[in-house]
Design a protein around this motif. Sequence first.
Motif, PDB file in Angstrom:
ATOM      1  N   ALA A 142      -2.949  15.985  -2.019  1.00 40.02           N
ATOM      2  CA  ALA A 142      -3.382  16.441  -3.099  1.00 40.02           C
ATOM      3  C   ALA A 142      -2.880  18.004  -3.372  1.00 40.02           C
ATOM      4  O   ALA A 142      -2.385  18.478  -4.460  1.00 40.02           O
ATOM      5  N   ASP A 143      -3.138  18.739  -2.306  1.00 38.80           N
ATOM      6  CA  ASP A 143      -2.924  20.382  -2.411  1.00 38.80           C
ATOM      7  C   ASP A 143      -1.559  20.465  -2.420  1.00 38.80           C
ATOM      8  O   ASP A 143      -1.010  21.540  -3.166  1.00 38.80           O
ATOM      9  N   ALA A 203      -1.879  13.812  -7.209  1.00 39.52           N
ATOM     10  CA  ALA A 203      -1.688  12.922  -5.936  1.00 39.52           C
ATOM     11  C   ALA A 203      -1.500  11.462  -6.763  1.00 39.52           C
ATOM     12  O   ALA A 203      -0.517  10.808  -6.235  1.00 39.52           O
ATOM     13  N   ASP A 204      -2.115  11.004  -7.539  1.00 43.19           N
ATOM     14  CA  ASP A 204      -2.057   9.807  -8.099  1.00 43.19           C
ATOM     15  C   ASP A 204      -0.740   9.622  -8.740  1.00 43.19           C
ATOM     16  O   ASP A 204      -0.167   8.552  -8.685  1.00 43.19           O
ATOM     17  N   LEU A 241     -11.646  16.584  -2.563  1.00 43.15           N
ATOM     18  CA  LEU A 241     -10.644  16.302  -3.883  1.00 43.15           C
ATOM     19  C   LEU A 241     -11.055  16.618  -5.016  1.00 43.15           C
ATOM     20  O   LEU A 241     -12.403  16.225  -5.454  1.00 43.15           O
ATOM     21  N   THR A 242     -10.362  17.367  -5.788  1.00 44.09           N
ATOM     22  CA  THR A 242     -10.581  17.864  -7.159  1.00 44.09           C
ATOM     23  C   THR A 242      -9.971  16.597  -8.161  1.00 44.09           C
ATOM     24  O   THR A 242      -9.106  16.035  -8.038  1.00 44.09           O
ATOM     25  N   LEU A 284       0.614  -1.135   0.297  1.00 42.73           N
ATOM     26  CA  LEU A 284      -0.022  -0.103  -0.046  1.00 42.73           C
ATOM     27  C   LEU A 284       0.746   1.404   0.036  1.00 42.73           C
ATOM     28  O   LEU A 284       1.870   1.129   0.573  1.00 42.73           O
ATOM     29  N   VAL A 285       0.523   2.202  -0.641  1.00 44.08           N
ATOM     30  CA  VAL A 285       1.164   3.467  -0.495  1.00 44.08           C
ATOM     31  C   VAL A 285       0.026   4.501  -0.041  1.00 44.08           C
ATOM     32  O   VAL A 285      -1.150   4.579  -1.126  1.00 44.08           O
ATOM     33  N   ALA A 286      -0.140   5.043   1.078  1.00 46.55           N
ATOM     34  CA  ALA A 286      -1.238   5.820   1.571  1.00 46.55           C
ATOM     35  C   ALA A 286      -0.703   7.212   2.025  1.00 46.55           C
ATOM     36  O   ALA A 286       0.541   7.491   2.513  1.00 46.55           O
ATOM     37  N   ALA A 287      -1.568   8.220   1.974  1.00 41.68           N
ATOM     38  CA  ALA A 287      -1.235   9.721   2.140  1.00 41.68           C
ATOM     39  C   ALA A 287      -2.377  10.358   2.930  1.00 41.68           C
ATOM     40  O   ALA A 287      -3.590   9.891   2.883  1.00 41.68           O
TER      41      ALA A 287
END
Length: 311
Positions: free
Chosen positions: A96-97, A126-127, A118-119, A88-91
């Motif tokens: 995003a900002d 972010a992805d 989230l826009t 997993l890669v989690a944030a």
Amino acid sequence: MDTVTERNIGERLRSAARIEPERFPRLKQIGTKWAEAVSAKLAAGHASPLTVEFIASSPFVLSPSALSDTDTQLVLTVRSSKWREMALVAADGRLADTVTEAGFGGDGRDAPVPGRPLTSVGRFFADAALRSFVETGNAVFADVVALGMSADRLLVEGIGEKLDEWIAPEARTFVEFRFRLSIGRCEAALRVAIPESVLSPHRRKFAAVPDEGPSIVDETWARDLEAGFQKTDMHVRAILCEQQTSLGEISTFHVGQTIALDATMQSLVLLECEGQRLFRGAMGRSRDTYVIKVSEPVDPTEEFIDDILAH
């Protein structure tokens, strides 16, 4: 007695496979190199430089409370053709900002507003940042283990429920690498969780940090020292079979007695040097001499586990 013995064996096996990051200095070195590699990769696609710092590595057990405690808002699932588990890669919600700020050339003078939805643009940046950690992770681990990681799915809703459905209870123990991404006052926390079962077979490599400094050893002295060691007498023995027997049976041993062994003509012979098991090989004959053809090296981890199970 059987129940107690089985429980003790299970505990010893789990303990032997567990990775405590503070005991493995190479994990810190890998984390530092990982941060540098991600920073360079993100710089190529962002208008402003984004600082990526490795914070620490630690054990992590996946649970709903663990996700809420870390304010996890984004999770990229990671797969590999080399292992069955999921990484997993989690944030947190600020990622995003933060990466969007760098992507559009901002300086981060204004901190992200908490709870901002989230826009689509934020999701894109972010992805891409999460995937950068996956791609660079394969390279920084290459000297120790070929992870072969590839990005799978990005989760932004129902994260806990989906991971609870996808990940088996016995596969929820991880070693996590924690990072901080920042630009100005914009700052986000990110963690990469790799299954402990994937890393544990390589504990010996993680325990030693390779020396990357220039060599200052006198080459002539080194060659003489190596030549001297090569002439050292060592005791090597070949073991066909080992088995347990009672003291009473041993006391009745006599000259001419035949002792039945579990070994067969196809059994591999174990080669030891000074008590250290090195190789297994097949026994044969060359004229009047018995010989052994080495077939495979002895895996110390496998030997350790077999020794536990034998008791």
